[in-house]
Design a protein around this motif. Structure first.
Motif, short mmCIF file in Angstrom:
data_model
loop_
_atom_site.label_atom_id
_atom_site.label_comp_id
_atom_site.label_asym_id
_atom_site.label_seq_id
_atom_site.Cartn_x
_atom_site.Cartn_y
_atom_site.Cartn_z
N SER A 324 -9.72 13.34 -17.94
CA SER A 324 -10.71 13.68 -16.89
C SER A 324 -12.16 13.58 -17.35
O SER A 324 -12.64 12.49 -17.59
CB SER A 324 -10.44 15.04 -16.28
OG SER A 324 -9.18 15.10 -15.68
N PHE A 356 -11.86 11.46 -10.92
CA PHE A 356 -11.63 12.04 -9.59
C PHE A 356 -12.96 12.32 -8.90
O PHE A 356 -13.11 13.31 -8.19
CB PHE A 356 -10.81 13.33 -9.68
CG PHE A 356 -9.48 13.15 -10.36
CD1 PHE A 356 -8.38 12.68 -9.64
CD2 PHE A 356 -9.33 13.43 -11.71
CE1 PHE A 356 -7.15 12.50 -10.27
CE2 PHE A 356 -8.10 13.25 -12.34
CZ PHE A 356 -7.01 12.79 -11.63
N GLY A 530 -1.80 3.89 -13.25
CA GLY A 530 -2.30 5.23 -12.94
C GLY A 530 -3.80 5.26 -12.73
O GLY A 530 -4.48 6.14 -13.28
N THR A 531 -4.31 4.34 -11.96
CA THR A 531 -5.77 4.24 -11.79
C THR A 531 -6.33 5.47 -11.08
O THR A 531 -5.63 6.15 -10.32
CB THR A 531 -6.15 2.96 -11.01
OG1 THR A 531 -7.56 2.76 -11.11
CG2 THR A 531 -5.77 3.06 -9.53
N HIS B 26 -13.02 21.71 -11.38
CA HIS B 26 -13.71 20.76 -12.25
C HIS B 26 -15.13 20.61 -11.75
O HIS B 26 -15.37 20.54 -10.53
CB HIS B 26 -13.03 19.38 -12.18
CG HIS B 26 -11.97 19.20 -13.19
ND1 HIS B 26 -12.22 18.86 -14.49
CD2 HIS B 26 -10.64 19.32 -13.09
CE1 HIS B 26 -11.09 18.77 -15.15
NE2 HIS B 26 -10.11 19.04 -14.33
N ARG B 31 -11.42 19.06 -7.18
CA ARG B 31 -10.07 19.47 -7.59
C ARG B 31 -10.16 20.61 -8.59
O ARG B 31 -11.17 20.80 -9.28
CB ARG B 31 -9.32 18.28 -8.17
CG ARG B 31 -9.59 18.02 -9.61
CD ARG B 31 -9.64 16.53 -9.91
NE ARG B 31 -10.73 16.34 -10.83
CZ ARG B 31 -10.57 16.32 -12.16
NH1 ARG B 31 -9.38 16.40 -12.70
NH2 ARG B 31 -11.61 16.19 -12.94
N LEU B 33 -9.34 23.00 -11.86
CA LEU B 33 -9.16 22.82 -13.30
C LEU B 33 -7.78 23.41 -13.63
O LEU B 33 -7.57 24.62 -13.51
CB LEU B 33 -10.27 23.61 -14.00
CG LEU B 33 -10.56 23.40 -15.46
CD1 LEU B 33 -11.21 22.04 -15.70
CD2 LEU B 33 -11.50 24.50 -15.96
N GLY B 55 -5.58 17.22 -9.24
CA GLY B 55 -5.49 15.81 -9.60
C GLY B 55 -5.16 15.68 -11.07
O GLY B 55 -5.61 16.50 -11.88
N GLY B 56 -4.39 14.67 -11.41
CA GLY B 56 -4.05 14.47 -12.81
C GLY B 56 -3.04 13.36 -12.95
O GLY B 56 -2.81 12.59 -12.00
N TRP B 57 -2.46 13.27 -14.14
CA TRP B 57 -1.48 12.22 -14.42
C TRP B 57 -0.11 12.85 -14.61
O TRP B 57 0.00 13.93 -15.21
CB TRP B 57 -1.89 11.42 -15.66
CG TRP B 57 -3.07 10.55 -15.38
CD1 TRP B 57 -3.05 9.24 -15.01
CD2 TRP B 57 -4.46 10.93 -15.42
NE1 TRP B 57 -4.33 8.78 -14.81
CE2 TRP B 57 -5.21 9.79 -15.06
CE3 TRP B 57 -5.14 12.11 -15.70
CZ2 TRP B 57 -6.60 9.79 -14.98
CZ3 TRP B 57 -6.53 12.12 -15.62
CH2 TRP B 57 -7.24 10.98 -15.26
N ASP B 76 -4.18 17.32 -16.35
CA ASP B 76 -5.52 16.78 -16.09
C ASP B 76 -6.40 16.76 -17.33
O ASP B 76 -7.61 16.56 -17.25
CB ASP B 76 -6.21 17.55 -14.96
CG ASP B 76 -6.56 18.98 -15.36
OD1 ASP B 76 -6.16 19.42 -16.47
OD2 ASP B 76 -7.24 19.67 -14.58
N CYS B 103 -1.10 8.48 -11.46
CA CYS B 103 -2.21 9.39 -11.17
C CYS B 103 -2.09 9.88 -9.73
O CYS B 103 -1.96 9.06 -8.82
CB CYS B 103 -3.53 8.65 -11.36
SG CYS B 103 -4.97 9.68 -11.04
N VAL B 104 -2.09 11.18 -9.54
CA VAL B 104 -2.00 11.68 -8.17
C VAL B 104 -3.04 12.74 -7.89
O VAL B 104 -3.45 13.49 -8.79
CB VAL B 104 -0.60 12.29 -7.85
CG1 VAL B 104 0.50 11.26 -7.99
CG2 VAL B 104 -0.33 13.51 -8.70
N VAL B 105 -3.51 12.78 -6.66
CA VAL B 105 -4.33 13.88 -6.17
C VAL B 105 -3.57 14.47 -4.99
O VAL B 105 -3.15 13.74 -4.09
CB VAL B 105 -5.72 13.40 -5.71
CG1 VAL B 105 -6.52 14.58 -5.17
CG2 VAL B 105 -6.46 12.72 -6.86
#
Lengths: 569, 569
Positions: A324, A356, A530-531, B26, B31, B33, B55-57, B76, B103-105
């Motif tokens: 991040s 993000f 995973g962009t 963050h 999103r 932390l 959000g994170g991987w 994250d 990667c998802v949010v």
């Protein structure tokens, strides 16, 4: 006195209480921190009677009272103010103390001086502990007013001047403010590489890093000391191999004893080894190794061509796309023949990268960071800022206050061009033509921030044609999500953008710009797998110091400036 | 409940109060932390019911309940722990979310999971905001256990692994601890130069920084595009000059009109100019410019040979001898063919320099600094340290605690040699001979700190023959005031010394070592004018990380390692 017993002490009261505290010492040293005396609200008066050891360099000194005593203005670098020191002739040879630049350590007692003097406290010396003398006839930077230009020829001594010392404290403060800001906001500090093999950015000319020249010089010396074998030497060695081979053959044919044959084979092998060594050596050629007419970089230290970085951005993105929020703060380089007061070959850059987050977030971060630095200086370096205001730029403190407290104006590039065109219609003359599609010149930027708005301005959404491939294409397909922060005094302080996170789009943009894809495969991987939406910016650290202090030449705000023709020390 | 109304809340109570606070976000992003959820003392349970965006991987993901929902472990980068995320099939196409590296949010509600699960909180997703997909068949670093060696071939993605991310957080923490320590102790951060023309230290092989090669390649290309004039071209131009000269002469002799003569002279001048241009161009030679058989460095960017710094010490001394306590923290370089797990071509060094201080003060500072860093990690990175203890070195936390709390042993070099000789008598085998005068080898250093004392050891007063010229000569005239700090796991962590401040002595020492005086004149000036007792040391930043984490290879504790044959990105 406090009005109630219950109330916790207020900060004024705390300060009052501290006035009777012992003076603060330099860490890991027995001498006092001069700032903790003369930097107090009472100018040190409350410390009267305390016995202290002080050490520093004499800024000015003079013998008084027909040589019965001397005044020394002593500075230890902890603040711009000096401690006034009085030494009686009975204590030391005064003439050895008074020259500017002399280093002294003294023990004495703090006393309030007689009324009518500027100082609130002075040190009456009981003992001179040590002296580092100066011969004023030889001292390169005597007390007389020296120009900053002159001082650039004496880099190793210029930090003894008030100006360069104040700039060192301001630079230190801004560096720590930078780390504090990003740490408070949960950014990780990432050390991006200095030596790089990515020639990715097209940001400018690069310095090459190599061991090929020194290796070839080493070889050249070596070959002079022991020259390579001649053709005759090699022929002789070849001859010996064939003789030895013949000898083995004969022994075998003669069915000689096993030990004789073994010995003979050993001789043959020795001869062969010698031959191959000579042949190897005969191939050594002085000069930089070449292959197919080009320099053979497989023989360089990193087995390929390597350069000094022009920006850590692309590399720091690999961390942003994994952990991040990150930032890098390190040296960057440009091998450009710029002889201006605004360019250095080696300078420091701060480059945050936020995952993000989009261009709006980027602008918020940039504005918050610049404001934070301004407040930090006003809070922690006011004495040095007052020195800069007095000596160089009387508006510098007001400028910091204004930037710290004023919301930054935000306009699109298109709006900026319209404003500039209006100004031209109104009679304003620019050297560079104004029309949509041009890159804004420094005169345009300074007009916007200094004349039109008289406050910081963020210009965003620039034409894609004048910006780098990694900036995110806007929906209009004509502009990219780039932004520049312009401030009075220096113009562009920050440049940033939202990064193109869409794999297909960035691939297309690279090709569109006529760049090869292969060197960017690793960068494309960040979009392939995973962009994440992300953005970032770069702040030229020396520009920030120029902005804060009003100093004109960038060579004076970095301790060891590097520019064409000069890299002293 | 608090026992009295008057008492200020205790820290435990404060923590309890915070448990009901909103989650932290963050900076510059909407999103949450993740650390502010899963890093809480209650594991996040107190946040149940809150709506958040995360959000994170995806670290690991799996579809469950015959594809009716999916579990995702989301990270994250803010801490080693993941947030457990649950997505129902009705909300998104689950197969696009579960691949490692995705990667998802997501927006959702925090809920306490059913009993019997490890997690204290999980996020039930209401909406998937965005997805950066991963094709697991192509992803270079899938979930399987990857060796650190393998990851070195994927520098751009390795920060997505637990280990490299934890090392990034630990490195960040140690860097900020370093700045905090020195700032708290009133040291100024000074940026010493990366490009240097001082080849002063003899600390090792240096990389050369140059534009000569690129300039000569540019010229070569240019000459191919438009070849230099031939001898015939020049002869023709010369011929033209003489013809035009003749023409002028004739016009003058014929007393022609002024305008005719002027026109003719103009023609002559044009011809002359053309000739001189051709002559200039004919001198252009491809290849690196030479003079008297040697490379002509006056034509290089800095008008002399330039290198990458091996240490900022000598330069930072110029600031210590002006503003007292300073430090530098920057990259340094060695062009050595070291293929070990302990050496890098580019690494970071911390180098404080203390004025008005001697070797005892130096040791105090070094000990305080190392302890400060250990405490900082225990205080701020315990979760990452627990990960390192679990995965790499079970003793690493105890080692930090021991070093933070144990006074460092201090022995002279002479005592150290005696102890080693005793050990040899007792049957201990060393590869390197032990006797007074040798430089201690790594095996000796580690024996002292790991076996003999089992704690940090400072060895001081080394034989002058094995140390640098700038170290202060002791009164025995045999040893110098140098010191090394040895710690378990890595051996030498710090090397430092009191600097020779006596002008005559240091001059003598330079000559004694067969070094030329001229390049050191600026350094001598610091002793000539207002000299001051001072000392300093250098800490190899990556060594500190190896020491703290127990990682074996230095290439894994710097984001972008540079070593012979490799400088990726």
């Amino acid at each position: 006195m406090a009005e109630t017993d219950q109330a916790p002490p207020q900060s004024d009261q705390l300060a009052a209480m501290n006035l009777t505290d012992a003076v603060e010492k330099h860490a890991f040293s027995d001498r006092v921190l001069i700032r903790s005396i003369v930097g107090r609200p009472d100018g040190g008066a409350g410390l009267s009677g305390q016995k202290v050891r002080a050490g520093g360099w004499v800024k000015t000194g003079r013998e008084q009272g027909k040589g019965t005593f001397a005044f020394l203005e002593l500075n230890d670098g902890s603040c711009p103010a000096n401690l006034q020191v009085i030494v009686d002739a009975g204590v030391a040879v005064l003439s050895k103390l008074v020259a500017t630049g002399t280093c002294v350590v003294v023990d004495g007692i703090l006393k309030v001086p007689p009324e009518g003097t500027r100082q609130k406290i002075e040190l009456r010396v009981e003992k001179v502990v040590s002296v580092g003398e100066v011969d004023p006839a030889k001292y390169p930077i005597p007390k007389t007013k020296l120009t900053l230009e002159f001082l650039r020829d004496h880099l190793h001594l210029r930090s003894r001047t008030n100006t360069i010392a104040a700039l060192a404290r301001i630079r230190n403060a801004l560096a720590f403010a930078t780390h504090s800001f990003f740490q408070e906001h949960n950014f990780l500090y990432v050390h991006t590489p200095i030596i790089t093999t990515s020639d990715c950015e097209g940001a400018g000319e690069m310095f090459q890093v190599t061991t090929l020249i020194s290796e070839s010089e080493k070889l050249e010396k070596e070959l002079i000391k022991s020259p390579p074998p001649s053709e005759a030497d090699i022929e002789a060695a070849r001859q010996l191999v064939s003789e030895r081979g013949e000898a083995v053959k004969q022994l075998k044919a003669a069915k000689a004893s096993k030990s004789d044959i073994t010995a003979s084979v050993a001789e043959l092998n020795k001869a062969k080894e010698n031959l191959s060594k000579l042949e190897e050596r005969s191939k050594l050629k002085p000069g930089i190794p070449k292959k197919d007419g080009k320099i053979d970089y497989t023989q360089d230290f990193f087995a390929r061509q390597a350069f000094l970085t022009v920006s850590g951005q692309l590399q720091v993105e690999t961390y942003a796309c994994a952990v991040s929020n990150v930032y890098t703060f390190g040296p960057t380089f440009r091998a450009e023949q710029s002889h201006t007061s605004r360019h250095l070959a080696e300078f420091w850059m701060v480059e945050p990268e936020i995952a993000f987050a989009d261009l709006q977030d980027d602008m918020k971060c940039a504005e918050a960071y610049v404001k934070y630095m301004c407040n930090w200086l006003l809070d922690k370096c006011l004495d040095d800022m007052e020195f800069m205001a007095k000596s160089y730029d009387k508006g510098c403190i007001d400028r910091l206050k204004m930037v710290a407290s004023t919301p930054f104006v935000r306009i699109t590039y298109t709006e900026a061009v319209e404003l500039l065109e209006e100004a031209v219609k109104g009679g304003k003359k620019f050297e560079n033509e104004v029309k949509w599609g041009i890159d804004l010149a420094s005169e345009h930027e300074r007009f916007l921030t200094e004349v039109k708005f008289q406050k910081p301005v963020i210009v965003y959404n620039y034409p894609k044609g004048i910006k780098a491939f990694y900036m995110r294409l806007n929906d209009d397909l004509k502009t990219v999500a780039a932004m520049d922060v312009l401030v009075p005094k220096v113009g562009e302080l920050i440049g940033g953008s939202q990064r193109e996170e869409r794999y297909d789009v960035i691939r297309e943009r690279i090709s569109e710009m006529g760049l090869p894809l292969e060197p960017y495969e690793w960068y494309l991987d960040l979009r392939r797998f995973g962009t994440v939406k992300h953005c970032g910016f770069g702040l030229g650290f020396e520009r920030m110091i120029l902005f804060a202090t009003g100093i004109d030449n960038i060579r004076d705000v970095i301790p060891f400036p590097r520019y064409p023709g000069r890299a002293d020390l």
